[in-house]
Design a protein around this motif. Structure first.
Motif, PDB file in Angstrom:
ATOM      1  N   PRO A  12      60.913  63.042  86.439  1.00  0.00           N
ATOM      2  CA  PRO A  12      59.460  63.065  86.664  1.00  0.00           C
ATOM      3  C   PRO A  12      58.989  62.038  87.725  1.00  0.00           C
ATOM      4  CG  PRO A  12      60.012  61.425  84.703  1.00  0.00           C
ATOM      5  CD  PRO A  12      61.407  62.323  85.284  1.00  0.00           C
ATOM      6  N   SER A  13      59.431  62.343  88.792  1.00  0.00           N
ATOM      7  CA  SER A  13      59.217  61.282  89.779  1.00  0.00           C
ATOM      8  C   SER A  13      58.082  61.583  90.746  1.00  0.00           C
ATOM      9  CB  SER A  13      60.466  61.445  90.858  1.00  0.00           C
ATOM     10  OG  SER A  13      60.997  62.850  91.186  1.00  0.00           O
ATOM     11  N   ALA A  14      56.932  62.436  90.339  1.00  0.00           N
ATOM     12  CA  ALA A  14      55.673  62.763  91.212  1.00  0.00           C
ATOM     13  C   ALA A  14      54.618  63.124  89.999  1.00  0.00           C
ATOM     14  CB  ALA A  14      56.045  63.601  92.370  1.00  0.00           C
ATOM     15  N   SER A 199      60.849  68.269  99.147  1.00  0.00           N
ATOM     16  CA  SER A 199      61.163  67.365  98.324  1.00  0.00           C
ATOM     17  C   SER A 199      59.841  66.591  97.594  1.00  0.00           C
ATOM     18  CB  SER A 199      62.335  66.383  98.624  1.00  0.00           C
ATOM     19  OG  SER A 199      62.335  65.279  97.682  1.00  0.00           O
ATOM     20  N   LYS A 200      59.917  66.335  96.295  1.00  0.00           N
ATOM     21  CA  LYS A 200      58.792  65.317  95.901  1.00  0.00           C
ATOM     22  C   LYS A 200      58.906  63.989  96.592  1.00  0.00           C
ATOM     23  CE  LYS A 200      60.269  66.264  91.300  1.00  0.00           C
ATOM     24  NZ  LYS A 200      61.526  65.685  91.193  1.00  0.00           N
ATOM     25  N   SER A 201      60.084  63.589  96.889  1.00  0.00           N
ATOM     26  CA  SER A 201      60.120  62.153  97.517  1.00  0.00           C
ATOM     27  C   SER A 201      60.197  62.366  99.062  1.00  0.00           C
ATOM     28  CB  SER A 201      61.332  61.508  96.658  1.00  0.00           C
ATOM     29  OG  SER A 201      62.431  62.179  96.702  1.00  0.00           O
ATOM     30  N   ALA A 202      59.757  63.215  99.877  1.00  0.00           N
ATOM     31  CA  ALA A 202      59.395  63.224 101.354  1.00  0.00           C
ATOM     32  C   ALA A 202      58.609  62.221 101.605  1.00  0.00           C
ATOM     33  CB  ALA A 202      58.995  64.873 101.680  1.00  0.00           C
TER      34      ALA A 202
HETATM   35 NA    NA Z   1      64.298  63.348  93.570  1.00  0.00          NA
END
Ligand code: NA
Ligand code: ADP
Length: 330
Positions: A12-14, A199-202
């Motif tokens: 659940p990173s975003a 990616s969610k973490s772009a």
């Molecule tokens: Na990730």
């Protein structure tokens, strides 16, 4: 007859999942839940291996679960739960860490990449042992199959090694799982940088299509997607990564073949093609977004679903954990 077990999860990173998570994971999970006894987890214990704001983490966890459901993971068919609701994950991870070699863990390339990003001193021990927790996730459910992206292949290899090692030392306890690597056609790239994965973490979200974004915003991002100067809608991953990526998204979300989309846009410009794609994306993501908002609007119902599913997961996980304690002498 018992269906074979399958396990997968996402962090659940975003606030929202992105198109790659949807196409590369959720659409496949939705398909697989019919043939497997599937466990789909929102892996919040994994998320805290890097700093998180507590209130935001709780919110992201609920939103991620809601997106699983809205995308078609059925909580009455699959077991859809939050990792931290099942205590056995942390407990088994500890036990597995005692049979994991320090050097073996140190060879995990994802840790090397991530710790380089955070700096050796601020990278946590939890980030280092992340793959051991992942092994616990998988082994607790006696999973046979683990659908993952390329980047997780090494972690599933470690999981297999740990399962075999434990079984050899203490007697048959774990099913040795197999990774199912997502198909090439399910790999989605950043719209602005079509050689690196979406990616969610772009670092920048200009090339990320969010599942929960305003449709007009997603349409705008598609219109601005990087293409090339050739001007023909043709799949060629090597020389036309931008257009090929858009074709992949188009095909995955419309259920059509790439060739039929190429034919439709033959002799027409990228503008037309992008407009068509924007329509496909909005048509697919719009209803998912609506459903997520409904689910988030009724927190008691979402909590009820998650609690019932955690109870089912707990039952299976606890049986494995008890066997493990017994075998180890605890
Ligand atoms: Na990730
Ligand atoms: P992210 O990079 O968005 O944080 P994760 O690495 O947490 O995504 O992956 C969650 C799931 O989504 C995995 O099953 C992964 O294979 C899938 N996935 C993530 N990004 C993509 C992508 N760009 N294309 C296809 N699948 C993806």
């Amino acid at each position: 007859t018992q269906k074979p077990r399958l396990y997968s999860g996402m962090q659940p990173s975003a606030d929202s999942l992105q198109a790659g998570n949807y196409i590369g994971a959720l659409l496949q999970w939705r398909e697989m839940q019919n043939s497997y006894d599937a466990f789909f987890s929102v892996v919040d214990l994994h998320a805290i291996t890097v700093p998180q704001d507590p209130a935001e983490l709780r919110e992201k966890t609920r939103r991620t679960a809601a997106q699983y459901i809205a995308a078609g993971i059925e909580p009455s068919k699959s077991t859809l739960y939050v990792q931290s609701h099942v205590r056995a994950h942390a407990e088994l991870a500890w036990i597995l860490s005692t049979i994991t070699g320090f050097g073996e863990a140190g060879r995990m390339t994802q840790f090397k990449d991530k710790s380089a990003r955070y700096g050796a001193d601020s990278a946590s021990v939890g980030l280092f042992t992340y793959p051991v927790l992942m092994a616990a996730d998988i082994l607790l459910y006696q999973s046979e199959l683990v659908p993952v992206g390329d980047d997780q292949k090494q972690h599933v290899e470690l999981t297999r090694d740990l399962a075999e090692r434990f079984n050899k030392r203490f007697g048959k306890t774990f099913t040795v799982p197999k990774a199912v690597i997502q198909k090439d056609t399910a790999r989605i790239y950043d719209l602005q940088n079509p050689t690196s994965k979406m990616s969610k973490s772009a670092e920048s979200d200009a090339g990320v299509l969010w599942l929960l974004d305003d449709p007009a915003k997603s349409a705008k991002k598609i219109m601005r997607a990087v293409t090339d100067t050739e001007g023909s809608v043709r799949y060629d991953r090597e020389n036309k990564p931008g257009v090929s990526n858009l074709l992949t998204i188009y095909a995955a979300l419309s259920g059509r073949q790439v060739g039929s989309i190429e034919d439709e846009y033959a002799g027409r410009g990228y503008g037309d093609f992008k407009k068509g794609l924007a329509e496909v994306v909005v048509n697919e993501f719009g209803p998912v977004r609506e459903r997520v908002l409904e689910l988030l609007d009724d927190p008691a119902e979402l909590d009820r679903i998650l609690a019932a599913n955690a109870a089912r997961a707990d039952e299976v996980a606890d049986a494995t954990l008890r066997d493990v304690y017994d075998k180890v002498g605890l």
